[in-house]
Design an enzyme around this catalytic site. Structure first.
Site, PDB file in Angstrom:
ATOM      1  NE  ARG A   2      -1.596   3.346  13.844  1.00  0.00           N
ATOM      2  CZ  ARG A   2      -0.771   2.321  13.762  1.00  0.00           C
ATOM      3  NH1 ARG A   2       0.439   2.426  14.283  1.00  0.00           N
ATOM      4  NH2 ARG A   2      -1.127   1.203  13.178  1.00  0.00           N
TER       5      ARG A   2
ATOM      6  CG  ASP B 162      -2.046  -1.017   1.092  1.00  0.00           C
ATOM      7  OD1 ASP B 162      -2.177  -1.622   0.009  1.00  0.00           O
ATOM      8  OD2 ASP B 162      -2.780  -1.228   2.075  1.00  0.00           O
TER       9      ASP B 162
ATOM     10  CG  ASP C 126      -4.681   2.986  13.158  1.00  0.00           C
ATOM     11  OD1 ASP C 126      -4.864   3.225  14.364  1.00  0.00           O
ATOM     12  OD2 ASP C 126      -4.101   1.972  12.744  1.00  0.00           O
TER      13      ASP C 126
ATOM     14  CB  SER D  29      -5.229  -6.792   9.127  1.00  0.00           C
ATOM     15  OG  SER D  29      -4.814  -5.461   9.353  1.00  0.00           O
TER      16      SER D  29
END
Length: 494
Positions: free
Chosen positions: A189, A108, A218, A270
């Site tokens: 994050r 990605d 996120d 994931s």
């Protein structure tokens, strides 16, 4: 062509432009006349073009003529004439100078690099944060980034800052989301976003970008942090803009733009990993009725395969923060790493839960947090000695809100910061040690001690003491139970 954009007012039928050689370019009755030959229409939008200043291209359904009888058909979505003014942009969607991209080196983010260049005509600086993903994650990353079209890769080791300034404050606050989740991804994050903002300032970037999907939490965590730390930065979220729908589309785009497709094996899950935890989502986990496969776990052994003998460990705490393991003082990263290893070999820290995402949907995730589970048990148990009833109840109620704020990406919100000041103050005397017994996935507290303990044997003992007179309890009970007694008297007509 996408490079042709309406960028000047068309109120006048005659518009002229002059380049550095003073050659005149005239727009007259829907026709553009240039006295010199243009190598390509792209030249009209290039910074090095001879057309400096403002240029007009009026979108109509007519033919636009160029010198030497070159004809380019203007294709429009609407017959309605559209005009604008400004400078020509180099990208399909706009113009940015330089973008800092949160980069992992996977498919990605590798595709996002050329996509940003194509759509925003910008220089791309890739940024990778080391928050304890594990060995090998950084191997060959710079080569991958530059092969994708990035101008440079910036890597920062954030492990110590992550544990000290993000993990430990949440631990001190007792923050747990929806009874189970120890906020592993949520805490990581904001530290990454803060570093991205710092890098953007260092390299002179006017935008930041991430590879988060439009369905997850996120995207919110990153962008709220950007807003709080530098509201002037533009934010680009390709997954909310592009036409790529999945892995096959991304691979096709990569091939089209000569981007080397990462050859790493695609996991069926994931995953997100840092020094605090490892999360698993997707595949069979999408059905909450399915039991996770035994080979899915990576940080913890199966409790059935854990040692047959229990292990005892002592965790030392000062003012609500862990400082030592078995009497050995360690840095935050070293301490957490050691507890991850100890807890992992005993199968401790597995959580399987269905949670409510911030965007409204429910999702099922499985988390491994071995060291964190040990620390939470120790910190909570020590508070049983050092906090009185009212203080503990208020702290526990605020911990729920604290966890919600962290989960929702509001780390830099003044409310969380103010609550953190309360947590720091209220745990000033939470100092001491807790002994834990680890056995086949379970954690038991077997001992606790503190120089600030509110527990006194001379008061709590069943033996008679001088401080507490048991006869005093009779009057207390009568006063404490008076409202209940009055209500009962009313109902019985007494």
């Amino acid at each position: 062509m996408a490079q042709l954009q309406a960028i000047a007012s068309c109120s006048s039928p005659n518009l002229s432009f002059h380049g550095p050689n003073k050659a005149e370019t005239t727009f007259y009755r829907d026709q553009l006349y240039c006295p010199r030959k243009l190598s390509s229409f792209l030249e009209l939008g290039a910074k090095s073009s001879g057309l400096h200043g403002d240029m007009a291209v009026c979108h109509t359904s007519h033919i636009i003529q160029v010198s030497h009888n070159r004809v380019i058909q203007a294709v429009l979505a609407s017959e309605k004439e559209t005009c604008a003014s400004g400078s020509v942009t180099g990208g399909l969607r706009g113009k940015l100078n330089k973008v800092v991209l949160a980069y992992s080196g996977g498919l990605d983010t590798s595709v996002i690099v050329p996509w940003l260049r194509e759509n925003y005509g910008c220089d791309v600086v890739c940024f990778t944060a080391d928050v304890g993903q594990g060995t090998g994650e950084m191997d060959g990353l710079e080569k991958k980034a530059k092969a994708s079209g990035a101008s440079q890769l910036v890597i920062k080791d954030l492990k110590e800052e992550f544990v000290r300034d993000y993990v430990f404050p949440c631990l001190r606050a007792g923050a747990i989301y929806e009874r189970k989740y120890l906020l592993g991804t949520s805490m990581a994050r904001p530290v990454i976003a803060k570093a991205m903002v710092d890098v953007a300032k260092e390299v002179g970037a006017d935008a930041v970008s991430h590879g988060c999907t439009g369905k997850g939490n996120d995207q919110v965590r990153f962008e709220l942090s950007f807003f709080a730390l530098n509201p002037e930065l533009n934010v680009v979220a390709p997954w909310r803009e592009w036409e790529i729908k999945g892995r096959e589309d991304a691979i096709e785009y990569a091939k089209k733009h000569n981007v080397p497709v990462p050859v790493t094996k695609k996991s069926i899950y994931s995953r997100d990993r840092n020094l605090w935890h490892l999360s698993h989502e997707g595949d069979i986990l999408e059905d909450p009725a399915n039991e996770p496969k035994k080979d899915m776990y990576m940080m913890t052994v199966d409790p059935e395969d854990a040692p047959d003998q229990p292990e005892y460990i002592e965790i030392g705490v000062v003012s609500g923060l862990p400082v030592s393991v078995n009497g050995k003082e360690l840095s935050p990263v070293s301490l957490l790493s050691e507890l991850n290893e100890i807890g992992g070999r005993h199968g401790i820290g597995r959580v399987d839960m269905v949670e409510n995402r911030l965007v409204g949907m429910k999702s099922r995730g499985v988390y491994e947090t071995p060291g964190g589970t040990l620390l939470f048990n120790a910190a909570r148990e020590l508070e049983s000695l050092t906090l009185d009833r009212e203080t503990m109840q208020v702290k526990d109620s605020l911990a729920l809100k604290y966890a919600e704020l962290v989960y929702a990406g509001r780390w830099f919100d003044p409310l969380r910061q103010s609550m953190d000041a309360f947590m720091e103050k209220i745990t000033e005397t939470t100092t001491g040690s807790v002994t834990l017994k680890l056995y086949k996935g379970s954690v038991s507290v077997v001992g606790r001690k503190s120089p600030y303990s509110l527990y006194r044997v001379d008061i709590s003992s069943f033996e008679s003491g001088q401080i507490y007179n048991q006869a005093d309890a009779a009057g207390f009970i009568r006063l404490y139970g008076l409202p209940m007694k009055v209500r009962a008297m009313l109902e019985k007509g007494i």
